[in-house]
Design a protein around this motif. Structure first.
Motif, PDB file in Angstrom:
ATOM      1  N   GLY A  19      -6.869  -8.207  -4.889  1.00  0.00           N
ATOM      2  CA  GLY A  19      -6.920  -6.815  -4.455  1.00  0.00           C
ATOM      3  C   GLY A  19      -7.758  -6.646  -3.196  1.00  0.00           C
ATOM      4  N   LYS A  20      -8.892  -7.368  -3.150  1.00  0.00           N
ATOM      5  CA  LYS A  20      -9.762  -7.305  -1.968  1.00  0.00           C
ATOM      6  C   LYS A  20      -9.033  -7.798  -0.720  1.00  0.00           C
ATOM      7  CE  LYS A  20     -13.845  -5.838  -3.459  1.00  0.00           C
ATOM      8  NZ  LYS A  20     -13.017  -4.849  -4.227  1.00  0.00           N
ATOM      9  N   ALA A  21      -8.240  -8.857  -0.889  1.00  0.00           N
ATOM     10  CA  ALA A  21      -7.495  -9.400   0.256  1.00  0.00           C
ATOM     11  C   ALA A  21      -6.487  -8.379   0.777  1.00  0.00           C
ATOM     12  CB  ALA A  21      -6.791 -10.697  -0.145  1.00  0.00           C
ATOM     13  N   VAL A  22      -5.795  -7.721  -0.144  1.00  0.00           N
ATOM     14  CA  VAL A  22      -4.830  -6.690   0.266  1.00  0.00           C
ATOM     15  C   VAL A  22      -5.564  -5.546   0.957  1.00  0.00           C
ATOM     16  CG1 VAL A  22      -3.228  -4.930  -0.603  1.00  0.00           C
ATOM     17  CG2 VAL A  22      -3.143  -7.248  -1.525  1.00  0.00           C
ATOM     18  N   HIS A  23      -6.679  -5.122   0.352  1.00  0.00           N
ATOM     19  CA  HIS A  23      -7.457  -4.020   0.915  1.00  0.00           C
ATOM     20  C   HIS A  23      -7.920  -4.354   2.328  1.00  0.00           C
ATOM     21  CE1 HIS A  23     -11.178  -1.252   0.763  1.00  0.00           C
ATOM     22  NE2 HIS A  23     -10.128  -0.541   1.068  1.00  0.00           N
ATOM     23  N   GLY A  24      -8.351  -5.614   2.538  1.00  0.00           N
ATOM     24  CA  GLY A  24      -8.814  -6.038   3.861  1.00  0.00           C
ATOM     25  C   GLY A  24      -7.692  -6.098   4.881  1.00  0.00           C
ATOM     26  N   ALA A  25      -6.472  -6.370   4.405  1.00  0.00           N
ATOM     27  CA  ALA A  25      -5.340  -6.505   5.334  1.00  0.00           C
ATOM     28  C   ALA A  25      -4.819  -5.150   5.808  1.00  0.00           C
ATOM     29  CB  ALA A  25      -4.210  -7.285   4.661  1.00  0.00           C
ATOM     30  N   LEU A  26      -5.022  -4.099   5.027  1.00  0.00           N
ATOM     31  CA  LEU A  26      -4.438  -2.788   5.358  1.00  0.00           C
ATOM     32  C   LEU A  26      -4.852  -2.274   6.742  1.00  0.00           C
ATOM     33  CD1 LEU A  26      -4.544  -0.948   1.892  1.00  0.00           C
ATOM     34  CD2 LEU A  26      -2.532  -1.751   3.116  1.00  0.00           C
ATOM     35  N   PRO A  27      -6.169  -2.228   7.062  1.00  0.00           N
ATOM     36  CA  PRO A  27      -6.542  -1.711   8.389  1.00  0.00           C
ATOM     37  C   PRO A  27      -5.968  -2.556   9.535  1.00  0.00           C
ATOM     38  CG  PRO A  27      -8.492  -2.033   7.001  1.00  0.00           C
ATOM     39  CD  PRO A  27      -7.337  -2.569   6.248  1.00  0.00           C
ATOM     40  N   LEU A  29      -3.173  -3.813   9.619  1.00  0.00           N
ATOM     41  CA  LEU A  29      -1.768  -3.422   9.788  1.00  0.00           C
ATOM     42  C   LEU A  29      -1.645  -1.951  10.193  1.00  0.00           C
ATOM     43  CD1 LEU A  29      -0.282  -5.253   6.687  1.00  0.00           C
ATOM     44  CD2 LEU A  29       0.178  -5.783   9.073  1.00  0.00           C
ATOM     45  N   GLY A  30      -2.796  -1.317  10.429  1.00  0.00           N
ATOM     46  CA  GLY A  30      -2.759   0.069  10.898  1.00  0.00           C
ATOM     47  C   GLY A  30      -2.792   1.109   9.799  1.00  0.00           C
ATOM     48  N   PHE A  31      -3.030   0.687   8.554  1.00  0.00           N
ATOM     49  CA  PHE A  31      -3.096   1.645   7.450  1.00  0.00           C
ATOM     50  C   PHE A  31      -4.550   1.976   7.146  1.00  0.00           C
ATOM     51  CE2 PHE A  31       0.866  -0.756   6.425  1.00  0.00           C
ATOM     52  CZ  PHE A  31       1.765   0.295   6.579  1.00  0.00           C
TER      53      PHE A  31
ATOM     54  N   GLU B  64       6.382  -1.756   1.500  1.00  0.00           N
ATOM     55  CA  GLU B  64       7.500  -2.448   2.128  1.00  0.00           C
ATOM     56  C   GLU B  64       7.042  -3.598   3.021  1.00  0.00           C
ATOM     57  OE1 GLU B  64      10.109   0.682   3.227  1.00  0.00           O
ATOM     58  OE2 GLU B  64      11.524  -0.696   4.189  1.00  0.00           O
ATOM     59  N   THR B  65       5.879  -3.422   3.668  1.00  0.00           N
ATOM     60  CA  THR B  65       5.477  -4.426   4.659  1.00  0.00           C
ATOM     61  C   THR B  65       4.478  -5.436   4.126  1.00  0.00           C
ATOM     62  OG1 THR B  65       3.780  -2.909   5.467  1.00  0.00           O
ATOM     63  CG2 THR B  65       5.865  -2.914   6.638  1.00  0.00           C
ATOM     64  N   LEU B  66       3.602  -5.008   3.199  1.00  0.00           N
ATOM     65  CA  LEU B  66       2.531  -5.897   2.754  1.00  0.00           C
ATOM     66  C   LEU B  66       2.621  -6.262   1.279  1.00  0.00           C
ATOM     67  CD1 LEU B  66      -0.189  -7.297   3.377  1.00  0.00           C
ATOM     68  CD2 LEU B  66      -1.322  -5.162   2.742  1.00  0.00           C
ATOM     69  N   LEU B  67       2.926  -5.277   0.444  1.00  0.00           N
ATOM     70  CA  LEU B  67       2.812  -5.509  -1.007  1.00  0.00           C
ATOM     71  C   LEU B  67       4.037  -6.195  -1.601  1.00  0.00           C
ATOM     72  CD1 LEU B  67       1.187  -2.105  -2.057  1.00  0.00           C
ATOM     73  CD2 LEU B  67       0.085  -4.200  -1.294  1.00  0.00           C
ATOM     74  N   SER B  68       5.176  -6.047  -0.954  1.00  0.00           N
ATOM     75  CA  SER B  68       6.380  -6.683  -1.496  1.00  0.00           C
ATOM     76  C   SER B  68       7.101  -7.456  -0.406  1.00  0.00           C
ATOM     77  CB  SER B  68       7.338  -5.629  -2.069  1.00  0.00           C
ATOM     78  OG  SER B  68       8.037  -4.966  -1.019  1.00  0.00           O
ATOM     79  N   ASN B  69       7.976  -8.335  -0.844  1.00  0.00           N
ATOM     80  CA  ASN B  69       8.897  -9.019   0.058  1.00  0.00           C
ATOM     81  C   ASN B  69      10.279  -8.444  -0.229  1.00  0.00           C
ATOM     82  OD1 ASN B  69      10.734 -10.660   1.263  1.00  0.00           O
ATOM     83  ND2 ASN B  69       9.814 -12.579   0.583  1.00  0.00           N
TER      84      ASN B  69
END
Lengths: 91, 91
Positions: A19-27, A29-31, B64-69
């Protein structure tokens, strides 16, 4: 054929590196505007025959013994198409 | 703080080795009467501020871009505590 869903999530007090990795990736990607992300698992079980109380109790046992690790994870069992989840199960 | 849930599941036509492994383990543990198991992911996102239509559209984009393929997975976005899921999204 009835379908039962088992959601398995890391307990709130347990570190969740995915979850932390996803959270870190969001900004990156512009989210913005997401304050936390937790990642868990979802199981969809197709049940033979009717979904009796006993079958549902059996699914609870499956969730406890095979689908989740009750030391670090909570699970929730609900019947697809019905809105009444049995509530998150904390071991 | 509003919580949005994103469920990501392998598309029905895609082989799901994790689900197959769980399905194969059930009889060995004494559980019968489950004809299929599919395993996917569940994300819980804590959203800052109010959950507007735009924020929800943004979560769709994250899914669509990060959480799923989208080539091999479908996803579903729903707001926790509300019963209206947006329906499974097939790419």
């Amino acid at each position: 054929m009835p379908r039962v869903v088992v959601d398995v999530m890391p307990k709130p007090e347990i570190l969740d590196p995915q979850g932390k990795a996803v959270h870190g990736a969001l900004p990156r990607l512009g989210f913005t505007g997401v304050s936390d992300v937790r990642q868990g698992k979802r199981f969809e079980l197709e049940i033979d025959g009717d979904l009796t109380e006993e079958r549902l109790a059996e699914v609870h046992q499956m969730a406890e013994t095979l689908l989740s690790n009750p030391v670090i994870e909570d699970f929730e069992v609900h019947v697809e198409g019905s809105s009444d989840a049995s509530g998150r199960h904390r071991a």
